[in-house]
Design a protein around this motif. Structure first.
Motif, mmCIF file in Angstrom:
data_model
loop_
_atom_site.group_PDB
_atom_site.id
_atom_site.type_symbol
_atom_site.label_atom_id
_atom_site.label_comp_id
_atom_site.label_asym_id
_atom_site.label_seq_id
_atom_site.Cartn_x
_atom_site.Cartn_y
_atom_site.Cartn_z
ATOM 1 N N ASN A 1 4.812 -20.745 -15.529
ATOM 2 C CA ASN A 1 5.822 -20.261 -14.589
ATOM 3 C C ASN A 1 5.416 -20.707 -13.193
ATOM 4 O OD1 ASN A 1 7.333 -18.563 -16.518
ATOM 5 N ND2 ASN A 1 5.434 -17.377 -16.575
ATOM 6 N N CYS A 2 6.334 -21.349 -12.472
ATOM 7 C CA CYS A 2 6.018 -21.826 -11.123
ATOM 8 C C CYS A 2 5.801 -20.629 -10.193
ATOM 9 C CB CYS A 2 7.149 -22.713 -10.600
ATOM 10 S SG CYS A 2 6.777 -23.460 -9.005
ATOM 11 N N ILE A 3 4.695 -20.663 -9.444
ATOM 12 C CA ILE A 3 4.366 -19.538 -8.558
ATOM 13 C C ILE A 3 4.223 -19.975 -7.100
ATOM 14 C CG2 ILE A 3 3.333 -18.067 -10.333
ATOM 15 C CD1 ILE A 3 0.577 -19.097 -9.456
ATOM 16 N N GLY A 4 4.516 -21.251 -6.816
ATOM 17 C CA GLY A 4 4.437 -21.688 -5.415
ATOM 18 C C GLY A 4 4.093 -23.152 -5.289
ATOM 19 N N GLU A 5 3.657 -23.530 -4.092
ATOM 20 C CA GLU A 5 3.269 -24.912 -3.799
ATOM 21 C C GLU A 5 1.983 -24.905 -2.980
ATOM 22 O OE1 GLU A 5 6.518 -26.752 -1.733
ATOM 23 O OE2 GLU A 5 7.918 -26.528 -3.418
ATOM 24 N N LYS A 6 1.205 -25.983 -3.133
ATOM 25 C CA LYS A 6 -0.052 -26.102 -2.400
ATOM 26 C C LYS A 6 -0.383 -27.574 -2.194
ATOM 27 C CE LYS A 6 -3.215 -22.253 -3.428
ATOM 28 N NZ LYS A 6 -4.469 -21.896 -4.120
ATOM 29 N N ALA A 7 -1.273 -27.840 -1.251
ATOM 30 C CA ALA A 7 -1.770 -29.202 -1.069
ATOM 31 C C ALA A 7 -2.624 -29.574 -2.274
ATOM 32 C CB ALA A 7 -2.595 -29.289 0.204
ATOM 33 N N ARG A 8 -2.505 -30.831 -2.719
ATOM 34 C CA ARG A 8 -3.223 -31.303 -3.914
ATOM 35 C C ARG A 8 -4.732 -31.066 -3.822
ATOM 36 N NH1 ARG A 8 -2.946 -37.511 -6.236
ATOM 37 N NH2 ARG A 8 -4.960 -37.497 -7.248
ATOM 38 N N GLU A 9 -5.334 -31.373 -2.672
ATOM 39 C CA GLU A 9 -6.787 -31.194 -2.523
ATOM 40 C C GLU A 9 -7.182 -29.740 -2.707
ATOM 41 O OE1 GLU A 9 -8.917 -32.859 0.690
ATOM 42 O OE2 GLU A 9 -8.437 -34.924 0.127
ATOM 43 N N GLU A 10 -6.373 -28.831 -2.169
ATOM 44 C CA GLU A 10 -6.655 -27.397 -2.292
ATOM 45 C C GLU A 10 -6.556 -26.954 -3.751
ATOM 46 O OE1 GLU A 10 -7.514 -23.459 -1.121
ATOM 47 O OE2 GLU A 10 -7.832 -25.388 -0.151
ATOM 48 N N VAL A 11 -5.556 -27.488 -4.459
ATOM 49 C CA VAL A 11 -5.355 -27.155 -5.875
ATOM 50 C C VAL A 11 -6.585 -27.537 -6.697
ATOM 51 C CG1 VAL A 11 -4.027 -27.863 -7.918
ATOM 52 C CG2 VAL A 11 -2.832 -27.219 -5.831
ATOM 53 N N HIS A 12 -7.175 -28.680 -6.410
ATOM 54 C CA HIS A 12 -8.359 -29.131 -7.143
ATOM 55 C C HIS A 12 -9.618 -28.345 -6.745
ATOM 56 C CE1 HIS A 12 -6.637 -33.323 -8.359
ATOM 57 N NE2 HIS A 12 -6.195 -32.331 -9.111
ATOM 58 N N ARG A 13 -9.550 -27.679 -5.602
ATOM 59 C CA ARG A 13 -10.678 -26.841 -5.184
ATOM 60 C C ARG A 13 -10.601 -25.466 -5.837
ATOM 61 N NH1 ARG A 13 -10.819 -28.803 -0.154
ATOM 62 N NH2 ARG A 13 -9.190 -27.395 0.578
ATOM 63 N N THR A 14 -9.369 -24.939 -5.909
ATOM 64 C CA THR A 14 -9.185 -23.560 -6.368
ATOM 65 C C THR A 14 -8.842 -23.448 -7.852
ATOM 66 O OG1 THR A 14 -6.896 -23.647 -5.595
ATOM 67 C CG2 THR A 14 -8.516 -22.721 -4.078
ATOM 68 N N GLY A 15 -8.542 -24.591 -8.500
ATOM 69 C CA GLY A 15 -8.287 -24.569 -9.938
ATOM 70 C C GLY A 15 -6.929 -24.027 -10.327
ATOM 71 N N ASP A 16 -5.932 -24.224 -9.487
ATOM 72 C CA ASP A 16 -4.573 -23.795 -9.845
ATOM 73 C C ASP A 16 -4.002 -24.720 -10.914
ATOM 74 O OD1 ASP A 16 -3.867 -21.692 -7.702
ATOM 75 O OD2 ASP A 16 -4.633 -23.367 -6.509
ATOM 76 N N TRP A 17 -3.210 -24.167 -11.815
ATOM 77 C CA TRP A 17 -2.499 -24.983 -12.800
ATOM 78 C C TRP A 17 -1.421 -25.789 -12.093
ATOM 79 C CZ3 TRP A 17 -4.231 -25.760 -17.510
ATOM 80 C CH2 TRP A 17 -5.072 -24.792 -18.103
ATOM 81 N N HIS A 18 -1.266 -27.053 -12.465
ATOM 82 C CA HIS A 18 -0.263 -27.923 -11.860
ATOM 83 C C HIS A 18 0.184 -28.962 -12.886
ATOM 84 C CE1 HIS A 18 -4.228 -29.715 -11.161
ATOM 85 N NE2 HIS A 18 -3.639 -30.901 -11.124
ATOM 86 N N GLU A 19 1.248 -29.708 -12.548
ATOM 87 C CA GLU A 19 1.832 -30.663 -13.491
ATOM 88 C C GLU A 19 1.386 -32.096 -13.215
ATOM 89 O OE1 GLU A 19 6.229 -29.413 -14.793
ATOM 90 O OE2 GLU A 19 5.998 -29.656 -12.626
ATOM 91 N N LYS B 1 -13.761 -28.695 -15.427
ATOM 92 C CA LYS B 1 -14.420 -28.049 -14.292
ATOM 93 C C LYS B 1 -15.764 -28.726 -14.049
ATOM 94 C CE LYS B 1 -15.393 -23.583 -12.243
ATOM 95 N NZ LYS B 1 -15.348 -22.117 -12.384
ATOM 96 N N LEU B 2 -15.879 -29.339 -12.874
ATOM 97 C CA LEU B 2 -17.117 -29.991 -12.450
ATOM 98 C C LEU B 2 -17.528 -29.401 -11.107
ATOM 99 C CD1 LEU B 2 -15.991 -33.679 -13.178
ATOM 100 C CD2 LEU B 2 -17.406 -32.247 -14.655
ATOM 101 N N GLU B 3 -18.673 -29.823 -10.594
ATOM 102 C CA GLU B 3 -19.105 -29.327 -9.281
ATOM 103 C C GLU B 3 -18.119 -29.709 -8.191
ATOM 104 O OE1 GLU B 3 -23.081 -30.328 -8.145
ATOM 105 O OE2 GLU B 3 -23.925 -29.588 -10.029
ATOM 106 N N THR B 4 -17.519 -30.894 -8.324
ATOM 107 C CA THR B 4 -16.677 -31.424 -7.255
ATOM 108 C C THR B 4 -15.180 -31.157 -7.441
ATOM 109 O OG1 THR B 4 -16.628 -33.523 -8.453
ATOM 110 C CG2 THR B 4 -18.267 -33.291 -6.692
ATOM 111 N N ILE B 5 -14.781 -30.721 -8.624
ATOM 112 C CA ILE B 5 -13.341 -30.581 -8.905
ATOM 113 C C ILE B 5 -13.109 -29.539 -10.010
ATOM 114 C CG2 ILE B 5 -13.374 -32.496 -10.572
ATOM 115 C CD1 ILE B 5 -10.533 -33.217 -9.678
ATOM 116 N N TYR B 6 -12.073 -28.734 -9.838
ATOM 117 C CA TYR B 6 -11.641 -27.799 -10.875
ATOM 118 C C TYR B 6 -10.186 -28.154 -11.168
ATOM 119 C CZ TYR B 6 -11.068 -23.304 -13.323
ATOM 120 O OH TYR B 6 -10.833 -22.324 -14.274
ATOM 121 N N ASP B 7 -9.986 -28.895 -12.236
ATOM 122 C CA ASP B 7 -8.691 -29.522 -12.526
ATOM 123 C C ASP B 7 -8.048 -28.858 -13.741
ATOM 124 O OD1 ASP B 7 -6.631 -31.284 -12.232
ATOM 125 O OD2 ASP B 7 -7.675 -33.015 -13.076
#
Length: 197
Positions: free
Chosen positions: A14-32, A105-111
């Protein structure tokens, strides 16, 4: 550099909002994401990522893939094929392999991705014009060999550049760490080939 804005989702897609791509990879948000695999006969084509890529430089991966921006549909994902590979296709040229939920999930990215996965069955080897900052080269691997590698039956696999260079044997460590995803995709392609036309 332009900030790329992408949609974010909960675990049920379920879509819950929008974020900058770099932030998404830092915080581990689900994305398409949009993934497209090319096949030719018994082979699957893989890209070797550019050595200058921030994530997974120099590793083998999906033929072409990218993030869907907040204002894009799944159909818009075909732009990746022209951008990265120089191959212009229509959405209707592709076979859907479904959505695969994938997490690294790595040290540098949570994808964490909902991957919209497609297959393009090539009648002949396409003429590639590669986006050098993204893709170093395109290689072919046998589908059955790839399944054996990621299922642990084999330790190495032969990869052959499509431009006629020398083949080499590589291990799983030469691929982006999508092991479970790769197995699922390759199984779906194999099943597709068993279906009568």
């Amino acid at each position: 550099m332009t900030t790329e804005i992408i949609r974010i989702f909960d675990g049920d897609m379920n879509c819950i909002g929008e974020k900058a791509r770099e932030e998404v990879h830092r915080t581990g948000d689900w994305h398409e994401t949009f993934h497209c695999w090319f096949s030719l006969g018994e082979d699957i084509l893989v890209q070797k990522r550019s050595k200058t890529k921030k994530d997974y430089p120099g590793l083998f991966d999906i033929t072409s893939a990218g993030h869907l921006m907040a204002d894009e549909t799944i159909q818009d994902g075909v732009r990746e094929l022209e951008e990265e590979l120089g191959v212009k296709l229509q959405y209707n040229d592709l076979i859907s392999l479904g959505i695969i939920k994938e997490e690294i999930k790595l040290e540098t990215i949570y994808d964490r991705e909902f991957c919209h996965v497609f297959l393009y069955e090539c009648g002949e080897m396409p003429t590639f014009t590669l986006q050098e900052e993204e893709v170093e080269s395109i290689h072919k691997i046998r589908l059955e060999d790839a399944l054996n590698l990621f299922n642990g039956v084999s330790q190495t696999i032969e990869v052959t550049p499509v431009d006629g260079g020398a083949s080499q044997n590589v291990s799983k460590d030469s691929f982006v760490g999508h092991d479970g995803y790769y197995i699922e995709v390759f199984k779906r392609i194999k099943e597709l080939r068993k279906k009568p036309l």
